[in-house]
Design a protein around this motif. Structure first.
Motif, mmCIF file in Angstrom:
data_model
loop_
_atom_site.group_PDB
_atom_site.id
_atom_site.type_symbol
_atom_site.label_atom_id
_atom_site.label_comp_id
_atom_site.label_asym_id
_atom_site.label_seq_id
_atom_site.Cartn_x
_atom_site.Cartn_y
_atom_site.Cartn_z
ATOM 1 N N ARG A 68 0.737 -1.051 0.247
ATOM 2 C CA ARG A 68 -0.613 -0.204 -0.217
ATOM 3 C C ARG A 68 0.797 1.578 0.784
ATOM 4 N N LYS A 69 2.332 1.124 0.873
ATOM 5 C CA LYS A 69 2.838 2.390 1.064
ATOM 6 C C LYS A 69 3.328 2.987 -0.466
ATOM 7 N N SER B 207 0.979 4.323 -2.725
ATOM 8 C CA SER B 207 0.940 5.192 -3.002
ATOM 9 C C SER B 207 1.575 6.637 -3.844
ATOM 10 N N ASP C 102 -5.050 9.312 -5.368
ATOM 11 C CA ASP C 102 -4.574 8.337 -4.136
ATOM 12 C C ASP C 102 -6.193 8.143 -2.862
ATOM 13 N N TYR C 103 -7.393 7.213 -3.552
ATOM 14 C CA TYR C 103 -7.781 7.159 -2.366
ATOM 15 C C TYR C 103 -7.869 7.059 -0.900
ATOM 16 N N ASP C 104 -6.894 5.661 -0.913
ATOM 17 C CA ASP C 104 -6.733 5.791 0.419
ATOM 18 C C ASP C 104 -5.757 7.392 0.999
ATOM 19 N N ARG C 105 -4.973 7.314 0.927
ATOM 20 C CA ARG C 105 -5.193 8.985 1.739
ATOM 21 C C ARG C 105 -5.975 9.795 1.206
ATOM 22 N N LEU D 222 -8.949 8.871 1.786
ATOM 23 C CA LEU D 222 -9.893 8.290 2.985
ATOM 24 C C LEU D 222 -9.367 8.844 4.605
ATOM 25 N N GLN D 223 -8.220 8.625 4.712
ATOM 26 C CA GLN D 223 -7.374 8.652 6.015
ATOM 27 C C GLN D 223 -7.140 10.328 6.006
ATOM 28 N N GLU E 220 -14.875 5.983 -3.815
ATOM 29 C CA GLU E 220 -13.472 6.613 -5.113
ATOM 30 C C GLU E 220 -14.569 6.707 -6.422
#
Length: 70
Positions: free
Chosen positions: A13-14, A17, A27-30, A32-33, A49
């Protein structure tokens, strides 16, 4: 064994990203965080997303500014 798989997923994941950041991809995960850390309120939800991707594309290409490095 599960610990190693969990660590591998986290590292992937890192890496994903970092690659998205380098190439300017959303970057959807970033997102969301960041949203959960800074903007979350009861009854409100982050963009889906698909909504986030469309927002990022519109922001990048329709902002009226220069979208290149040189």
């Amino acid at each position: 064994m599960r610990y190693r798989l969990k660590m591998l997923r986290m590292q992937l994941r890192k890496l994903s990203s970092a690659i998205k950041t380098i190439f300017g991809m959303p970057d959807y995960d970033r997102y969301l965080q960041h949203w959960h850390k800074n903007h979350a309120k009861p009854g409100e939800f982050p963009l889906s997303e698909k909504e986030y991707y469309m927002y990022a594309l519109k922001n990048r290409y329709e902002s009226g500014g220069i979208n290149r490095c040189c």
